[in-house]
Write an enzyme that holds these catalytic residues in place. Sequence first.
Site, mmCIF file in Angstrom:
data_model
loop_
_atom_site.group_PDB
_atom_site.id
_atom_site.type_symbol
_atom_site.label_atom_id
_atom_site.label_comp_id
_atom_site.label_asym_id
_atom_site.label_seq_id
_atom_site.Cartn_x
_atom_site.Cartn_y
_atom_site.Cartn_z
ATOM 1 N N ASP A 1 0.664 -0.890 0.099
ATOM 2 C CA ASP A 1 0.146 -0.201 0.201
ATOM 3 C C ASP A 1 1.018 1.149 0.296
ATOM 4 O O ASP A 1 2.437 0.941 0.146
ATOM 5 C CB ASP A 1 -0.588 -0.059 1.119
ATOM 6 C CG ASP A 1 -1.869 -1.021 1.550
ATOM 7 O OD1 ASP A 1 -1.948 -1.776 0.148
ATOM 8 O OD2 ASP A 1 -2.190 -1.470 2.544
HETATM 9 N N1 URA Z 1 -1.288 -5.978 4.083
HETATM 10 C C1 URA Z 1 -1.877 -4.614 3.198
HETATM 11 O O1 URA Z 1 -2.872 -4.162 4.346
HETATM 12 N N2 URA Z 1 -1.309 -3.408 3.598
HETATM 13 C C2 URA Z 1 0.368 -4.190 2.440
HETATM 14 O O2 URA Z 1 0.560 -3.394 1.514
HETATM 15 C C3 URA Z 1 0.394 -5.208 2.457
HETATM 16 C C4 URA Z 1 -0.698 -5.730 3.431
#
Ligand code: URA
Length: 231
Positions: free
Chosen positions: A102
């Site tokens: 993310d």
């Molecule tokens: N899980 C999440 O919520 N975000 C990420 O970036 C990776 C795994």
Amino acid sequence: MKLSRIISNQNSVSRRFANQLLAAGRVIVDGTVCRDGSLDIPRFQEVRIDQNIVQQAQPAYYLMLHKPAGYLSATRDDQHPTVMELIEPDLRAHLHIGGRLDRASTGLLILSSDGHWSRRLTAPAIKIPKVYRVATAEPISPQTSERFAAGIWFEFEQLTTSPAQLEQLGDREARVTIFEGRYHQVKRMFHAVGNRVTSLHRESMGSLALDPGLPTGGYRHLTADEISSIG
Ligand code: URA
């Protein structure tokens, strides 16, 4: 592409003649005679008929990046900077991302030009462990690790996540290992147990661990051992 196809794609080489060339030991893949036309040959390997190159080996790239917060795991975006902007321009066009993070998340991001290889990192069936260091808004309850181990129901996908491991590191801090890579997976798992993730940092994917010598925003090429460890 199948080896027999690579050969018969040459001007005026019929399927039949391609098979004859293979049987006669005149087809050479990366320096070794190959007689099996059904083999899948990646574009990173050189194919010759006698001395004539019929497929030039393309360079393959395998990189690890220490992703900073604020960068999108995407090749381009109109609003936000993308991780590709951290990579030298000559390499960018060849690369795709093997397992996104993310925008706010940090840590290990793998980029490669070799789709066969990077699919082994991300294919749900292969279940490579992905390890995250997580900070949360609320104290992590003692039941959280049991809930994660039992799997969390995701309403949108109508499925239960694979058993995940939680190692408590502090009141609001944990190391979480998951074996899939669903959309916002770790955040949604904490949300399901009434908590909220405030920071998320990926430490490793399978045998590939973020190099502690890499500054935030820095990247390096994987070593031959690292590449072959993803088998
Ligand atoms: N899980 C999440 O919520 N975000 C990420 O970036 C990776 C795994």
